[in-house]
Design an enzyme around this catalytic site. Structure first.
Site, PDB file in Angstrom:
ATOM      1  N   HIS A  99       2.962   4.228  -1.779  1.00 35.49           N
ATOM      2  CA  HIS A  99       2.152   3.006  -1.864  1.00 35.49           C
ATOM      3  C   HIS A  99       1.165   3.245  -3.005  1.00 35.49           C
ATOM      4  O   HIS A  99       0.754   4.393  -3.235  1.00 35.49           O
ATOM      5  CB  HIS A  99       1.278   2.782  -0.633  1.00 35.49           C
ATOM      6  CG  HIS A  99       1.994   2.608   0.660  1.00 35.49           C
ATOM      7  ND1 HIS A  99       2.369   3.657   1.449  1.00 35.49           N
ATOM      8  CD2 HIS A  99       2.351   1.488   1.328  1.00 35.49           C
ATOM      9  CE1 HIS A  99       2.941   3.195   2.554  1.00 35.49           C
ATOM     10  NE2 HIS A  99       2.950   1.872   2.501  1.00 35.49           N
ATOM     11  N   ASP A 102      -1.783   5.387  -2.052  1.00 38.38           N
ATOM     12  CA  ASP A 102      -1.516   6.796  -1.711  1.00 38.38           C
ATOM     13  C   ASP A 102      -1.807   7.683  -2.914  1.00 38.38           C
ATOM     14  O   ASP A 102      -2.055   8.876  -2.771  1.00 38.38           O
ATOM     15  CB  ASP A 102      -0.031   7.048  -1.376  1.00 38.38           C
ATOM     16  CG  ASP A 102       0.484   6.176  -0.262  1.00 38.38           C
ATOM     17  OD1 ASP A 102      -0.317   5.734   0.567  1.00 38.38           O
ATOM     18  OD2 ASP A 102       1.711   5.943  -0.234  1.00 38.38           O
TER      19      ASP A 102
HETATM   20  C1  XLS Z   1       4.645   1.168   8.683  1.00 31.75           C
HETATM   21  C2  XLS Z   1       5.680   1.212   7.677  1.00 31.75           C
HETATM   22  C3  XLS Z   1       5.221   1.558   6.276  1.00 31.75           C
HETATM   23  C4  XLS Z   1       6.240   1.160   5.253  1.00 31.75           C
HETATM   24  C5  XLS Z   1       5.730   1.113   3.853  1.00 31.75           C
HETATM   25  O1  XLS Z   1       4.887   1.093   9.875  1.00 31.75           O
HETATM   26  O2  XLS Z   1       6.665   2.101   8.123  1.00 31.75           O
HETATM   27  O3  XLS Z   1       4.889   2.899   6.179  1.00 31.75           O
HETATM   28  O4  XLS Z   1       7.354   1.992   5.277  1.00 31.75           O
HETATM   29  O5  XLS Z   1       4.658   0.244   3.707  1.00 31.75           O
END
Ligand code: XLS
Ligand code: CA
Ligand code: CA
Length: 438
Positions: A99, A102
């Site tokens: 993301h 991140d």
């Molecule tokens: C949350 C999601 C997230 C997505 C990416 O539950 O798994 O981590 O994979 O935004």
């Protein structure tokens, strides 16, 4: 500077007692004509592995992810890149997912955040070139900041909607810059807490509109990969619009997005929706939308998203069976969207977790290939539907028979033959004998 004391993790075979070795994942072993590493493009999730410290509702983090720098600084962002690449290299992980937030600490002003993102991705690109590690997919975090409390594309506020657009635009640019093969939309807070305050139609149209604009922009700057919707039924919202694969596929078709999007199926989200992981994969596959996988598992006793590292071999076997039968993943991979349990807080535990997950999928692949080679499951299914191969069944399949012809056929017969046993228990014993027979 080295961040992890462990050596490179190598394959030593099922009988090894070395905790820092693979038992099943043997990258170059050929299964059904392809190397394991090609069947299983594993990816590291930047957020869980390099950012999450184990904070929960009842306590602060237990794991130290400072990597020798002060969290919240750009120095820390760079240290995470170093640690992340060292970690991936030591495990033979060839992809990562991220993301936007991140990668760097978000600033008050989005322009400054974007500048930081440019700086860090220059460095990531250097590391990618040195190591050959690639980007599987990128995404924007449109759920963490308080501004997204009512959603992003589904927000009641047009200003917030524009901020979501700005983050998506930047995250797509970064994904293209890093050569990412996919771009993910997880619904985040796209859903509602109560219909008393919600215009569902407007919200869904706005989300679709944002996705169309994202596709147009991405294609205009050369993105040739896949877009993914990652279905999840609830959490953080009480109801999320992308409830499951069938719902998300219906949405994509309704708004003309189905040519550019596929599904990113997360195992834990499937079970939260009351489905098996395999069900979600099958629904995606038969609709031509099996895109990528978030490889984790949930806890069926808990109603929330626990993001555990996968260890259930029945699950990984059934997942691999779907993937092998439907021709593999094209641009997708196996992203470990999974986190260590809070009490497993050491650097060693980070390695144990990935070894567990990679071995669980490797063993699942080996067993799924055996089930295919064994042939009894496929033969049974073929025989079960054999009545559609000729006569009236063939006319049903071709669509030639109209309702009167079908009804007349039944009236002539007076009574159908019994449909035949489903033989579930027999088939389950076949699965067990293939999994544990030798
Ligand atoms: C949350 C999601 C997230 C997505 C990416 O539950 O798994 O981590 O994979 O935004
Ligand atoms: Ca996920
Ligand atoms: Ca999850």
């Amino acid at each position: 500077m080295q961040h992890f004391e462990m050596d490179t993790i190598r394959y030593e075979g099922p009988s090894t007692k070395n905790p820092f070795a693979f038992r099943y994942y043997d990258a170059d072993r050929v299964i059904l004509g392809k190397k394991m590493s090609e069947h299983l493009p594993f990816a590291m999730a930047w957020w869980h592995n390099l950012c999450a410290t184990g904070t929960d509702m009842f306590g602060v983090g237990t794991a130290d992810k400072s990597f020798g720098a002060v969290p919240g600084t750009m120095e820390h962002a760079f240290a995470k890149v170093d640690a992340g690449f060292e970690f991936m290299q030591k495990l033979g992980i060839r992809y990562f997912c991220f993301h936007d937030v991140d990668l760097v600490p978000a600033a008050e002003d989005i322009n400054e955040t974007n500048r930081r993102l440019d700086e860090i991705t220059d460095y990531i690109l250097e590391k990618m070139n040195q190591t050959g590690i690639k980007c599987l997919w990128g995404t924007a975090n449109l759920f963490g900041d308080p501004r997204f409390c009512n959603g992003a594309g589904s927000s009641n506020s047009a200003e917030v909607y524009c901020f979501a657009a700005a983050q998506i635009k930047k995250a797509i640019e970064l994904t293209v810059k890093l050569g990412g093969r996919g771009y993910v939309f997880w619904g985040g807070r796209e859903g509602y807490e109560t219909l008393l305050n919600t215009d569902m139609k407007l919200e869904q149209e706005n989300i679709a509109n944002l996705m169309h604009k994202a596709v147009d922009y991405a294609r205009s700057i050369g993105f040739t990969g896949d877009f993914y919707i990652e279905p999840k039924p609830k959490e953080p919202m009480k109801h999320q619009y992308d409830f499951d694969a069938a719902t998300a596929i219906g949405f994509l078709r309704q708004y003309g997005l189905d040519k550019d999007f596929k599904m990113n199926i997360e195992a834990n989200h499937a079970t939260l929706a009351g489905h098996t992981f395999r069900h979600e994969l099958r629904v995606s596959a038969i609709n031509g939308m099996l895109g990528s996988i978030d490889a984790n598992q949930g806890d069926l006793f808990l109603g929330w998203d626990t993001d555990e590292f996968p260890y259930d071999i029945y699950e990984t076997t059934m997942c691999m069976l779907e993937i092998l039968k439907y021709g593999g993943l094209t641009n997708g991979g196996f992203n470990f969207d999974a986190k260590n349990r809070r009490p497993s807080y050491t650097k060693e535990d980070m390695f144990h977790a990935f070894i567990l997950g990679m071995d669980a999928y490797a063993l699942g692949l080996i067993k799924a290939a055996k089930l295919i080679e064994d042939g009894r499951l496929d033969d049974f299914i073929a025989q079960r539907y054999a009545s559609y191969n000729e006569g009236i069944g063939a006319r049903i399949r071709s669509g030639e028979a109209d309702l009167t012809e079908l009804a007349d056929y039944a009236l002539n017969l007076k009574k159908p033959a019994a449909p035949g046993s489903g033989r579930q228990e027999y088939l389950e014993s076949v699965v067990n004998s293939v999994l544990f027979g030798e």
